[in-house]
Write an enzyme that holds these catalytic residues in place. Structure first.
Site, mmCIF file in Angstrom:
data_model
loop_
_atom_site.group_PDB
_atom_site.id
_atom_site.type_symbol
_atom_site.label_atom_id
_atom_site.label_comp_id
_atom_site.label_asym_id
_atom_site.label_seq_id
_atom_site.Cartn_x
_atom_site.Cartn_y
_atom_site.Cartn_z
ATOM 1 N N TYR A 1 66.153 71.017 44.696
ATOM 2 C CA TYR A 1 67.011 70.468 45.755
ATOM 3 C C TYR A 1 68.382 71.126 45.755
ATOM 4 O O TYR A 1 69.021 71.266 44.720
ATOM 5 C CB TYR A 1 67.191 68.961 45.559
ATOM 6 C CG TYR A 1 66.002 68.144 46.034
ATOM 7 C CD1 TYR A 1 65.541 68.258 47.340
ATOM 8 C CD2 TYR A 1 65.364 67.270 45.180
ATOM 9 C CE1 TYR A 1 64.455 67.505 47.779
ATOM 10 C CE2 TYR A 1 64.281 66.510 45.608
ATOM 11 C CZ TYR A 1 63.830 66.638 46.909
ATOM 12 O OH TYR A 1 62.764 65.900 47.339
ATOM 13 N N LYS B 1 64.473 43.368 21.507
ATOM 14 C CA LYS B 1 64.686 43.031 22.922
ATOM 15 C C LYS B 1 64.416 44.250 23.792
ATOM 16 O O LYS B 1 64.407 45.384 23.279
ATOM 17 C CB LYS B 1 66.129 42.545 23.107
ATOM 18 C CG LYS B 1 67.171 43.594 22.720
ATOM 19 C CD LYS B 1 68.537 42.974 22.493
ATOM 20 C CE LYS B 1 69.559 44.073 22.234
ATOM 21 N NZ LYS B 1 70.846 43.530 21.773
HETATM 22 C C1 LIG Z 1 71.194 44.095 20.613
HETATM 23 C C2 LIG Z 1 71.779 43.267 19.555
HETATM 24 C C3 LIG Z 1 71.739 43.672 18.218
HETATM 25 C C4 LIG Z 1 71.264 45.052 17.800
HETATM 26 O O1 LIG Z 1 72.344 45.950 17.969
HETATM 27 P P1 LIG Z 1 72.237 47.503 17.614
HETATM 28 O O2 LIG Z 1 73.595 48.013 17.898
HETATM 29 O O3 LIG Z 1 71.207 48.061 18.523
HETATM 30 O O4 LIG Z 1 71.842 47.616 16.197
HETATM 31 C C5 LIG Z 1 72.175 42.799 17.267
HETATM 32 N N1 LIG Z 1 72.672 41.582 17.601
HETATM 33 C C6 LIG Z 1 72.758 41.171 18.877
HETATM 34 C C7 LIG Z 1 73.322 39.840 19.171
HETATM 35 C C8 LIG Z 1 72.335 42.003 19.903
HETATM 36 O O5 LIG Z 1 72.448 41.596 21.163
#
Ligand SMILES: *Cc1c(COP(=O)(O)O)cnc(C)c1O
Length: 347
Positions: free
Chosen positions: A248, A38
């Protein structure tokens, strides 16, 4: 016209990425490791990450948004994509059919919507105590759920990076849910959850952060290598004299004559002001070049005392070893990855 060469690039260590997935797959025991890709594979570029992991044997990819599924539809192996947010409207159901991505059903409303559109293979998320996405345990017996063709039964751990009772509470509820839906594959563990041991593995794990070099629990430190190496070019160098202010609001003033470099990197690129005033360090050939003064939108000034020969056009590496960078900046390892902006050229 000469090919554009932006002064920011995000180098990926493909070998480390694949090795991280293999290590997490191993740590997942009898379960197979999938991959959370994602948010454009946590900012690293899903179009590059997915084929590499698919080549290593990964067969389950998780995105959050339907647009992310649409982007990866021609890239991920057939049947390997699932969308964690589920279908919010009929257009999402249509995207599911067009792309072949499975919705992760999170509520009875989503179940009804998916069934009304014709149903078909889907995943189901059950909430075991995080109170984020997912069907409440009490609704698992609903007749709508019985109509779903559930391929994977998911739940998600809220505190897998800590040793707290919440983990065992969620584990017990997930086992209970599995008993109610015995057919589908079952998944509970994110990266940190994999390190909690075999009871948490089920049939499938969903690592994200650790694939990309993050270390959410000490047990994974040896198994996971850095993947993302953000690089930024020097735009200008100058020699400061004692008393000269930098950037800055002049929050740094040179205590003595010193060479400094101006880098094409700023908070618009995700190099936040959290790195100002020496908290951040860039590197060249192992030499540390601390940030001087405030990070600005497009520019950062660094101390070149240890590398006075550097000149315009030379590339500097951001210090992006995630566990240490998180401690230094106060940002989470997740934020550090997903913050890296669009101006970084991704290979
Ligand atoms: C983002 C996510 C993961 C991955 O989690 P990590 O902590 O990055 O390994 C797994 N399951 C779900 C439902 C997520 O939203």
């Amino acid at each position: 016209m000469a090919e554009a060469r932006p002064p920011l690039r995000l180098d990926l260590d493909d070998t480390a990425l694949v090795a991280n997935w293999r290590a997490l797959d191993q740590c997942s025991g009898a379960a197979r490791a999938g991959a959370a890709v994602k948010a454009d594979a946590y900012g690293l570029g899903a179009a590059r990450v997915v084929p590499l992991l698919a080549g290593a044997g990964c067969r389950d990819f998780f995105v959050a948004h339907w647009a992310e599924a649409a982007e990866l539809a021609g890239i991920a192996p057939p049947g390997s994509l699932a969308v964690l947010h589920g279908p919010l409207n009929d257009a999402d159901c249509a995207t599911a059919r067009a792309t072949g991505a499975r919705p992760v059903i999170n509520s009875l409303a989503q179940a009804a919507r998916w069934l009304a559109g014709g149903g078909g293979s889907c995943d189901l998320m059950v909430d075991t105590g995080m109170n984020r996405l997912g069907l409440p345990m009490a609704e698992l017996g609903d007749p709508l759920v019985a109509q779903l063709e559930v391929e994977v039964l998911h739940s998600h751990l809220a505190s897998a990076d800590q040793d707290v009772a919440q983990n065992t509470v969620q584990l017990a509820r997930w086992i209970e849910a599995r008993a109610m839906l015995p057919k589908p594959r079952a998944a509970l563990a994110n990266s940190a959850g994999i390190a909690l041991g075999g009871a948490y593995h089920g049939d499938l794990t969903r690592p994200g952060l650790a694939l990309y070099g993050g270390v959410p629990r000490a047990e994974l430190a040896g198994a996971v290598a850095q993947v993302a190496r953000p690089m930024a070019a020097l735009l200008q160098t100058r020699m400061l004299q004692a008393g000269d202010p930098v950037g800055y609001n002049a929050t740094f003033v040179a205590p003595a004559a010193m060479p400094v470099g101006v880098v094409a990197l700023g908070y618009a690129d995700g190099f936040l002001r959290a790195w100002s005033g020496g908290k951040g360090v860039l590197r060249h050939g192992g030499r540390a070049l601390p940030v001087l003064g405030r990070v600005s939108m497009d520019l950062t000034i660094v101390d070149l005392s240890t590398a006075p020969e550097l000149a315009e056009g030379d590339w500097l590496e951001l210090d992006y070893h995630l566990p240490e960078a998180a401690l230094a900046s106060g940002l989470s390892q997740y934020e550090l990855l997903t913050l890296l902006g669009r101006r970084f050229a991704r290979g």
